[in-house]
Design a protein around this motif. Structure first.
Motif, PDB file in Angstrom:
ATOM      1  N   LEU A  57     -39.359  41.988   3.410  1.00 23.22           N
ATOM      2  CA  LEU A  57     -39.924  41.950   4.751  1.00 23.22           C
ATOM      3  C   LEU A  57     -40.539  40.590   5.042  1.00 23.22           C
ATOM      4  O   LEU A  57     -40.419  40.072   6.165  1.00 23.22           O
ATOM      5  CB  LEU A  57     -40.959  43.064   4.916  1.00 23.22           C
ATOM      6  N   ALA A  58     -41.184  39.996   4.042  1.00 31.76           N
ATOM      7  CA  ALA A  58     -41.727  38.655   4.235  1.00 31.76           C
ATOM      8  C   ALA A  58     -40.599  37.660   4.520  1.00 31.76           C
ATOM      9  O   ALA A  58     -40.721  36.798   5.410  1.00 31.76           O
ATOM     10  CB  ALA A  58     -42.512  38.233   2.992  1.00 31.76           C
TER      11      ALA A  58
ATOM     12  N   ARG B 182     -40.106  45.042  -4.089  1.00 32.42           N
ATOM     13  CA  ARG B 182     -38.925  44.375  -3.550  1.00 32.42           C
ATOM     14  C   ARG B 182     -38.920  44.448  -2.021  1.00 32.42           C
ATOM     15  O   ARG B 182     -38.613  43.451  -1.354  1.00 32.42           O
ATOM     16  CB  ARG B 182     -37.654  45.011  -4.124  1.00 32.42           C
ATOM     17  N   LEU B 183     -39.272  45.591  -1.461  1.00 35.45           N
ATOM     18  CA  LEU B 183     -39.284  45.704  -0.003  1.00 35.45           C
ATOM     19  C   LEU B 183     -40.338  44.778   0.604  1.00 35.45           C
ATOM     20  O   LEU B 183     -40.088  44.153   1.644  1.00 35.45           O
ATOM     21  CB  LEU B 183     -39.537  47.151   0.429  1.00 35.45           C
TER      22      LEU B 183
ATOM     23  N   LEU C 146     -31.921  48.316  -1.509  1.00 38.80           N
ATOM     24  CA  LEU C 146     -30.535  48.404  -1.982  1.00 38.80           C
ATOM     25  C   LEU C 146     -29.705  47.212  -1.552  1.00 38.80           C
ATOM     26  O   LEU C 146     -28.589  47.026  -2.040  1.00 38.80           O
ATOM     27  CB  LEU C 146     -29.865  49.678  -1.444  1.00 38.80           C
ATOM     28  N   ARG C 147     -30.243  46.377  -0.658  1.00 41.64           N
ATOM     29  CA  ARG C 147     -29.455  45.317  -0.026  1.00 41.64           C
ATOM     30  C   ARG C 147     -29.931  43.931  -0.420  1.00 41.64           C
ATOM     31  O   ARG C 147     -31.118  43.723  -0.669  1.00 41.64           O
ATOM     32  CB  ARG C 147     -29.501  45.481   1.500  1.00 41.64           C
ATOM     33  N   GLU C 148     -28.995  42.979  -0.399  1.00 45.30           N
ATOM     34  CA  GLU C 148     -29.321  41.576  -0.662  1.00 45.30           C
ATOM     35  C   GLU C 148     -30.015  41.013   0.578  1.00 45.30           C
ATOM     36  O   GLU C 148     -29.542  41.173   1.701  1.00 45.30           O
ATOM     37  CB  GLU C 148     -28.032  40.811  -0.976  1.00 45.30           C
TER      38      GLU C 148
END
Length: 279
Positions: free
Chosen positions: A120-121, A115-116, A68-70
């Protein structure tokens, strides 16, 4: 085994008092959940305030809905919180499954896992001091913990559990012991197969409400509202007696958990002392 305390979300101004009382007690961590289309306090902002009200206890999102976040701003916010808290911050992170949250954020719920992974990368790279990307340099400040704050992945699905070995320091499991056993073992197998050294940190979460009937009813009402989106919320249990809490802690110890977070849904802050007595 360490025991943390999950914070209720229905009375945000009271959380400073909750944090101070927990900081003076036997608890290892303060946990706070995340939603967007809901009346909960934003967790990173709230934990930053609680960091200033405490000196010892760790601060943990449980879990932050990363997609949900940039990403660049999230990297800066989490590094700042880790730095300002003296390295006491743990980023518990997951994908989120509520369609309304993704609609409000303008993100595609169908691609939240991919997207997650990408987030994380990027977080790991930014926290290590590397440039953000082509045309953009490093994003500071540097976190207190070298390489960035501890990362726990919250997940249930097999593909999501494998994310722990790729990007996490450990696993956050919001399931009762009977379900947690298989999830813990799956995470450990993925960790070993990925060639990771040591073992993942295993953190469990159970819902609790100790006190008079009004406290228990308050907790049931808050939980019912939060989990109303589930077709079958029957697996979401609530422990309401000292014996039940003690037995859950024993069961998770037997499963190899490093920490259990006792999540309080009711606003009754005297639960802190009641839970401390159980410990």
């Amino acid at each position: 085994m360490n025991v943390g305390l999950g914070l209720p979300i229905t009375d945000p101004p009271s959380l400073l008092s909750w944090a101070r009382r927990a900081d003076a007690g036997p608890f290892s961590t303060l946990g706070l959940l995340d939603r967007l289309v809901y009346a909960n306090p934003e967790p990173l902002v709230t934990l930053a305030a609680l960091a200033g009200a405490t000196t010892r206890i760790r601060l943990q999102t449980e879990v932050l809905l990363g997609p949900l976040r940039e990403t660049a701003l999230l990297a800066k916010q989490t590094a700042t919180l880790d730095l300002m808290s003296g390295g006491r911050f743990t980023l518990g992170v997951g994908v989120g499954g509520r369609a309304d949250d993704h609609l409000a954020a303008g993100t595609d719920i169908r691609t939240r896992g991919r997207r997650l992974d990408a987030q994380l990368a990027t977080l790991r790279r930014v926290w290590s001091g590397e440039p953000y990307g082509q045309g953009a340099g490093p994003i500071g400040p540097a976190p207190a913990r070298e390489g960035g704050p501890e990362v726990l992945i919250g997940a249930f699905a097999p593909a999501a559990l494998e994310r722990v070995a790729r990007w996490g320091d450990g696993y956050l499991c919001a399931s009762p012991p009977a379900m947690a056993d298989g999830l813990f073992r799956s995470v450990e197998r993925s960790w070993s197969a990925a060639g990771r050294a040591g073992r993942p940190r295993l953190v469990a979460q159970v819902n609790v409400a100790l006190g008079p009937e009004s406290t228990i009813e308050d907790a049931r009402e808050a939980m019912g509202a939060y989990y109303a989106f589930l077709d079958d919320p029957g697996w979401v249990g609530l422990l309401t007696t000292p014996r039940q809490v003690h037995d859950a802690l024993t069961a998770f110890t037997d499963l190899g958990a490093d920490e259990v977070v006792l999540y309080c849904w009711a606003r009754d802050a005297d639960q802190i002392d009641r839970l401390a007595d159980v410990l």
